[in-house]
Design a protein around this motif. Structure first.
Motif, PDB file in Angstrom:
ATOM      1  N   TYR A  38     -28.448  40.429  46.420  1.00 49.29           N
ATOM      2  CA  TYR A  38     -27.272  39.775  46.241  1.00 49.29           C
ATOM      3  C   TYR A  38     -27.210  38.748  44.901  1.00 49.29           C
ATOM      4  CZ  TYR A  38     -24.408  35.687  47.001  1.00 49.29           C
ATOM      5  OH  TYR A  38     -23.526  34.472  47.080  1.00 49.29           O
ATOM      6  N   LEU A  54     -17.989  40.810  46.735  1.00 47.15           N
ATOM      7  CA  LEU A  54     -19.434  40.530  46.994  1.00 47.15           C
ATOM      8  C   LEU A  54     -19.920  41.160  45.772  1.00 47.15           C
ATOM      9  CD1 LEU A  54     -21.902  39.867  48.225  1.00 47.15           C
ATOM     10  CD2 LEU A  54     -21.897  41.872  49.670  1.00 47.15           C
ATOM     11  N   LEU A  71     -24.441  40.005  52.192  1.00 44.65           N
ATOM     12  CA  LEU A  71     -23.268  38.735  52.219  1.00 44.65           C
ATOM     13  C   LEU A  71     -24.233  37.682  52.502  1.00 44.65           C
ATOM     14  CD1 LEU A  71     -20.507  38.023  51.470  1.00 44.65           C
ATOM     15  CD2 LEU A  71     -19.888  38.638  53.769  1.00 44.65           C
ATOM     16  N   ARG A 106     -14.905  41.957  56.806  1.00 49.44           N
ATOM     17  CA  ARG A 106     -16.521  42.028  56.477  1.00 49.44           C
ATOM     18  C   ARG A 106     -17.165  43.260  56.789  1.00 49.44           C
ATOM     19  NH1 ARG A 106     -19.564  36.297  56.791  1.00 49.44           N
ATOM     20  NH2 ARG A 106     -18.055  35.076  55.600  1.00 49.44           N
ATOM     21  N   ARG A 139     -11.853  38.214  48.832  1.00 55.53           N
ATOM     22  CA  ARG A 139     -13.402  37.841  48.292  1.00 55.53           C
ATOM     23  C   ARG A 139     -14.029  39.171  47.919  1.00 55.53           C
ATOM     24  NH1 ARG A 139     -14.341  32.852  48.717  1.00 55.53           N
ATOM     25  NH2 ARG A 139     -16.805  33.176  48.248  1.00 55.53           N
ATOM     26  N   ASP A 184     -20.857  36.041  45.389  1.00 52.46           N
ATOM     27  CA  ASP A 184     -19.832  36.229  46.412  1.00 52.46           C
ATOM     28  C   ASP A 184     -18.671  35.344  45.526  1.00 52.46           C
ATOM     29  OD1 ASP A 184     -18.517  37.059  48.448  1.00 52.46           O
ATOM     30  OD2 ASP A 184     -18.984  35.297  49.810  1.00 52.46           O
TER      31      ASP A 184
END
Length: 97
Positions: free
Chosen positions: A27, A44, A17, A70, A42, A30
């Motif tokens: 990654y 990811l 993240l 999270r 959200r 997001d």
């Protein structure tokens, strides 16, 4: 062939993240998917070494008093397979004279 979900250690998911590579994933993005009264929803998106995309949903607090999840209280974050899809949108601008 059905692609299975993967579990990534929660700390590795938090590292992803932050834009860092972790646990063989990188990654991608997001994105905001919605919001409630106190939290923003959200998603990811990450990519594995074979190029497959995966997503995991989480909440982020909208104020300094709401911490969001999270994956803090989980050992693992579950990521499910996704595919990229291009979307075209139309927006309208006000005409001023």
């Amino acid at each position: 062939m059905r692609i299975k979900s993967v579990k990534i250690a929660a700390q590795d998911a938090r590292d992803l993240l932050d834009g860092d590579g972790a646990a063989g994933f990188e990654y991608v993005t997001d994105v905001r998917t919605g919001e409630g009264r106190w939290h923003e929803l959200r998603q990811l998106i990450v990519r594995d070494q074979a190029g497959q995309l995966y997503a995991s949903d989480y909440e982020d607090g909208l104020t300094e008093y709401q911490e969001g999840d999270r994956w803090y209280y989980q050992e693992f974050a579950e990521f499910y397979p996704v595919r990229e899809r291009e979307v075209t949108t139309v927006e309208y601008d006000r005409i001023t004279t």
